[in-house]
Design a protein around this motif. Structure first.
Motif, PDB file in Angstrom:
ATOM      1  N   ASN A  69       0.819  -1.211   0.000  1.00  0.00           N
ATOM      2  CA  ASN A  69       0.000   0.000   0.000  1.00  0.00           C
ATOM      3  C   ASN A  69       0.855   1.263   0.000  1.00  0.00           C
ATOM      4  O   ASN A  69       0.548   2.234  -0.690  1.00  0.00           O
ATOM      5  CB  ASN A  69      -0.949  -0.005   1.192  1.00  0.00           C
ATOM      6  N   LYS A  70       1.926   1.243   0.775  1.00  0.00           N
ATOM      7  CA  LYS A  70       2.828   2.401   0.802  1.00  0.00           C
ATOM      8  C   LYS A  70       3.475   2.624  -0.561  1.00  0.00           C
ATOM      9  O   LYS A  70       3.621   3.765  -1.028  1.00  0.00           O
ATOM     10  CB  LYS A  70       3.900   2.207   1.875  1.00  0.00           C
ATOM     11  N   LEU A  73       0.845   4.070  -2.948  1.00  0.00           N
ATOM     12  CA  LEU A  73       0.588   5.484  -2.657  1.00  0.00           C
ATOM     13  C   LEU A  73       1.726   6.361  -3.160  1.00  0.00           C
ATOM     14  O   LEU A  73       1.489   7.419  -3.768  1.00  0.00           O
ATOM     15  CB  LEU A  73       0.401   5.677  -1.150  1.00  0.00           C
ATOM     16  N   VAL A  92      -5.814  -3.567  -1.300  1.00  0.00           N
ATOM     17  CA  VAL A  92      -5.587  -2.128  -1.191  1.00  0.00           C
ATOM     18  C   VAL A  92      -6.494  -1.556  -0.108  1.00  0.00           C
ATOM     19  O   VAL A  92      -7.714  -1.742  -0.140  1.00  0.00           O
ATOM     20  CB  VAL A  92      -5.846  -1.421  -2.537  1.00  0.00           C
ATOM     21  N   THR A  96      -5.747   4.113   1.596  1.00  0.00           N
ATOM     22  CA  THR A  96      -4.837   4.327   0.472  1.00  0.00           C
ATOM     23  C   THR A  96      -5.591   4.949  -0.698  1.00  0.00           C
ATOM     24  O   THR A  96      -5.130   5.914  -1.320  1.00  0.00           O
ATOM     25  CB  THR A  96      -4.193   2.994   0.031  1.00  0.00           C
ATOM     26  N   LYS A  99      -6.519   8.619   0.004  1.00  0.00           N
ATOM     27  CA  LYS A  99      -5.390   9.536  -0.161  1.00  0.00           C
ATOM     28  C   LYS A  99      -5.089   9.785  -1.638  1.00  0.00           C
ATOM     29  O   LYS A  99      -4.725  10.901  -2.022  1.00  0.00           O
ATOM     30  CB  LYS A  99      -4.157   8.990   0.553  1.00  0.00           C
TER      31      LYS A  99
END
Length: 351
Positions: A69-70, A73, A92, A96, A99
């Protein structure tokens, strides 16, 4: 329009899902399309590592899922896509997607499975369900999910049916491999399909099934043919058969399946479970053959095996129906693009 930055997110392990969308966007000239394959971030080399990945993937939770997920993003921040299409992206997080949406990106969410089916444990699709409130458009595979998407906060819901892929599903006038006259290339499920196939075997009709999914079914029956490499040879097998059966998954509450489009393009006769949904797409006994019970199933299979001209005429008509209406993956991508353009135009008017 073709300068549009598109980001596709999903598991690209199989050719017929998000990967098919990616290739179709590219073929249509959308060269700024990128694919973020979630599965590529969930790899391990050791046995213990693979067990951890398997558990994380099942429960959609863990350090590897969070890392994925990081990465997504960060990638979205760098790419700044005009819209993101999440294709059954159950790993996901809703946050996320929220954002990414806050960047001004249009969010499309799609699922070919039924995330509201009782078969799945509550944790399985929890991220997907939470994400629906952030979707500008939620795309559904089946009509049943329309209300469920709205009930879970989705702003707008559109139907996006399954499709065939022209590079994978097509008519072959000559097939060299030996294929049984009757085939079913779907998975095994604990419903009437097992008993229906047994009835054909009792009539001494050879039936071809996928070897992997039906491994422990009727082990010693000489009329049951377990087809090797059915994934790689899918189209050749489909073309070589005289009749291809359609059973519908009760697990996913299906009222049609992608094989409803994959079978006709091979000019093989489609014999299917009856539903109002499929009947709205094909004319009975003219473009498709339906069965409503076990007796009708067996009798119609036997009849069309012995009536070649009628069988081929219906199969040919089914082929032309699919070609005329447009059910290829490119047609679905064009539909998505049209909706994106409408949203973009409406926002331009407001601004």
């Amino acid at each position: 329009m073709k300068a549009t930055k598109v980001l596709l997110v999903g598991d690209d392990s199989f050719d017929m899902y998000v990967k098919a969308f990616y290739h179709s966007f590219q073929e249509l000239g959308y060269k700024n399309t990128r694919l973020f394959a979630t599965n590529r971030y969930l790899q391990a080399k050791t046995k213990i590592g693979k067990l951890f990945i398997k558990a994380e993937n099942k429960f959609a939770f863990g350090k590897n899922i969070s890392h994925t997920n990081k990465q997504l993003l960060q990638y979205a921040k760098e790419l700044k896509p005009d819209f993101v299409f999440f294709y059954s992206a159950r790993l996901v997080y809703g946050d996320t997607i929220r954002k990414i949406k806050e960047q001004g990106t249009i969010i499309f969410i799609y699922n070919n499975d039924d995330p509201f089916a009782e078969y799945y444990p509550k944790y399985f699709w929890r991220h997907f369900k939470k994400s629906l409130q952030y979707a500008d458009v939620g795309f559904v595979y089946r009509k049943k999910n329309i209300k469920e998407y709205y009930d879970n906060g989705c702003n707008e819901v559109e139907m996006l049916r399954a499709y065939y892929i022209k590079s994978r599903n097509y008519y072959m006038p000559d097939v060299t491999m030996n294929v049984p006259a009757v085939i079913f290339l779907g998975h095994n499920e604990k419903d009437e399909r097992q008993e229906y196939i047994r009835k054909l075997l009792n009539e001494k009709i050879e039936v071809g099934i996928t070897k992997r999914s039906w491994e422990n079914f009727e082990v010693d029956n000489p009329f049951l043919i377990r087809l090797e490499n059915s994934h790689k040879k899918y189209n050749e097998i489909m073309n070589g058969a005289e009749i291809a059966i359609v059973f519908l998954s009760k697990i996913n509450n299906d009222t049609y399946t992608r094989r409803c489009f994959e079978i006709p393009v091979t000019k093989t006769l489609m014999v299917s479970t009856y539903t109002d949904d499929i009947a709205s797409m094909f004319k009975e006994d003219k473009e498709i053959v339906f069965f409503r019970n076990e007796e009708e199933f067996v009798n119609k299979i036997k009849y069309y095996l012995n009536h070649e001209k009628e069988r081929k005429n219906i199969a040919e008509a089914g082929y032309h129906r699919v070609m005329w209406e447009g059910h290829e993956v490119e047609d679905r991508v064009k539909y998505v693009l049209n909706i994106y353009q409408k949203i973009k135009n409406s926002r331009s008017i407001v601004e």
